[in-house]
Scaffold this active site. Sequence first.
Site, PDB file in Angstrom:
ATOM      1  N   LYS A  10       7.402  42.194  40.038  1.00  0.00           N
ATOM      2  CA  LYS A  10       6.376  42.673  40.699  1.00  0.00           C
ATOM      3  C   LYS A  10       5.662  44.103  40.154  1.00  0.00           C
ATOM      4  O   LYS A  10       6.292  44.623  39.335  1.00  0.00           O
ATOM      5  CB  LYS A  10       7.001  42.910  42.268  1.00  0.00           C
ATOM      6  N   LEU A  96      14.168  46.236  32.008  1.00  0.00           N
ATOM      7  CA  LEU A  96      15.558  46.940  32.827  1.00  0.00           C
ATOM      8  C   LEU A  96      14.669  48.367  33.202  1.00  0.00           C
ATOM      9  O   LEU A  96      14.442  49.066  32.349  1.00  0.00           O
ATOM     10  CB  LEU A  96      16.659  47.007  31.791  1.00  0.00           C
ATOM     11  N   ALA A  97      14.988  48.764  34.490  1.00  0.00           N
ATOM     12  CA  ALA A  97      14.858  50.018  34.827  1.00  0.00           C
ATOM     13  C   ALA A  97      13.232  50.386  34.501  1.00  0.00           C
ATOM     14  O   ALA A  97      12.965  51.373  34.105  1.00  0.00           O
ATOM     15  CB  ALA A  97      15.818  51.145  34.334  1.00  0.00           C
ATOM     16  N   ASP A 137      13.398  45.596  47.158  1.00  0.00           N
ATOM     17  CA  ASP A 137      12.603  44.901  46.828  1.00  0.00           C
ATOM     18  C   ASP A 137      12.991  43.294  46.684  1.00  0.00           C
ATOM     19  O   ASP A 137      12.131  42.476  46.021  1.00  0.00           O
ATOM     20  CB  ASP A 137      12.099  45.166  45.314  1.00  0.00           C
TER      21      ASP A 137
HETATM   22  O1  C5P Z   1      16.493  49.851  47.789  1.00  0.00           O
HETATM   23  P1  C5P Z   1      16.869  50.079  46.358  1.00  0.00           P
HETATM   24  O2  C5P Z   1      18.356  50.155  46.021  1.00  0.00           O
HETATM   25  O3  C5P Z   1      15.925  49.383  45.472  1.00  0.00           O
HETATM   26  O4  C5P Z   1      16.438  51.834  46.067  1.00  0.00           O
HETATM   27  C1  C5P Z   1      16.704  52.393  45.022  1.00  0.00           C
HETATM   28  C2  C5P Z   1      16.665  53.722  45.231  1.00  0.00           C
HETATM   29  O5  C5P Z   1      15.181  54.182  45.481  1.00  0.00           O
HETATM   30  C3  C5P Z   1      16.968  54.377  46.394  1.00  0.00           C
HETATM   31  O6  C5P Z   1      18.511  54.809  46.321  1.00  0.00           O
HETATM   32  C4  C5P Z   1      16.318  55.737  46.924  1.00  0.00           C
HETATM   33  O7  C5P Z   1      16.666  56.625  46.163  1.00  0.00           O
HETATM   34  C5  C5P Z   1      14.974  55.095  46.406  1.00  0.00           C
HETATM   35  N1  C5P Z   1      14.086  54.602  47.146  1.00  0.00           N
HETATM   36  C6  C5P Z   1      13.288  55.547  48.437  1.00  0.00           C
HETATM   37  N2  C5P Z   1      12.485  54.869  49.344  1.00  0.00           N
HETATM   38  C7  C5P Z   1      12.196  53.614  49.368  1.00  0.00           C
HETATM   39  C8  C5P Z   1      12.817  52.773  48.374  1.00  0.00           C
HETATM   40  C9  C5P Z   1      13.759  53.203  47.462  1.00  0.00           C
HETATM   41  O8  C5P Z   1      13.710  56.752  48.431  1.00  0.00           O
HETATM   42  N3  C5P Z   1      11.518  53.122  50.327  1.00  0.00           N
END
Ligand code: C5P
Length: 301
Positions: A10, A96-97, A137
Amino acid sequence: MSVVVRAPAKINLQLSVGPLRDDGYHELVSVFHAVSLVDVITAQRGEGVQVSMSGEGSESLATDDGNLVVQAIHALAQHAQIDPHVSIHVEKSIPLAGGMAGGSADAAGTLVACDALWGTGLSREELADIGARLGSDVPFALFGANAIGRGRGEEIMPVLGQGQFHWVFALADEGLSTPAVYRQCDTLRQGEQIRPPEVSDALLHALRQGDANALAAALHNDLQPAAISLRPALRSLLEAGVEYGALAGVVSGSGPTCAFLCRDSAHSIDVAVAMTATGMCRTVKRATGPAPGARVVTPTG
Ligand code: C5P
């Protein structure tokens, strides 16, 4: 029998980051756009849980309990109250990342593949509920196409659109950590009044019209300044893309992948060739969007 699933990357056409919540996430409004850059997940019956990966960045990915594929297998098995027996291979093309939700795509693809293999017959919504606990996501990777994401990004609402958009992606040597980019965003905005984010009407209109020029003008990512401050070379990369004719360039999600919107397929080839020649990025990929969400492509008996 094996099940083959394609799961899309995405980009965020809009990523508006609101205030930091008590749970450590940020309140978001995102307009997600799935693209035809996909990871391919193949699932077969096996003894216990076996996961292997190949392709883009896979050499640096552990297949232990921290891997989202492993987590997705266990989450679905737990939900369905069955013992997980599956062998999964992921052929990666999503960086990745890279800010393109490759890990979430793999988790979404794994949920779809195991659901088909085990015959658990869950709906997309049920899979999305399980997926939301794995990563913000993951639900979008299940639905694909164009969608608004709210909350921490996991509340998905489809968006009407027409036509295909043509993209060039500039991939970097090294990834960026999503939490680090969000933290940097907070640091850069310290002292500012952060308003609740809202969806851009201009962007939704551009999608409905299938108008690439209008979409180019409406692209917006609140994480872009943070990604650039952690990786200053992204600024010149974005400028180069526009100099070489892209309608617009934007950092994808938390970066460092940069997405360049082009007029059509031929134009995207020109931009891709020019971006490759700059030597400013590790590799360049082309894709179109919107693309479907994670789905079974070949069930074989
Ligand atoms: O949900 P996910 O594990 O993909 O999110 C990775 C990191 O991105 C979270 O630990 C957080 O630090 C940050 N994040 C955030 N706010 C969001 C989505 C992600 O701060 N809405």
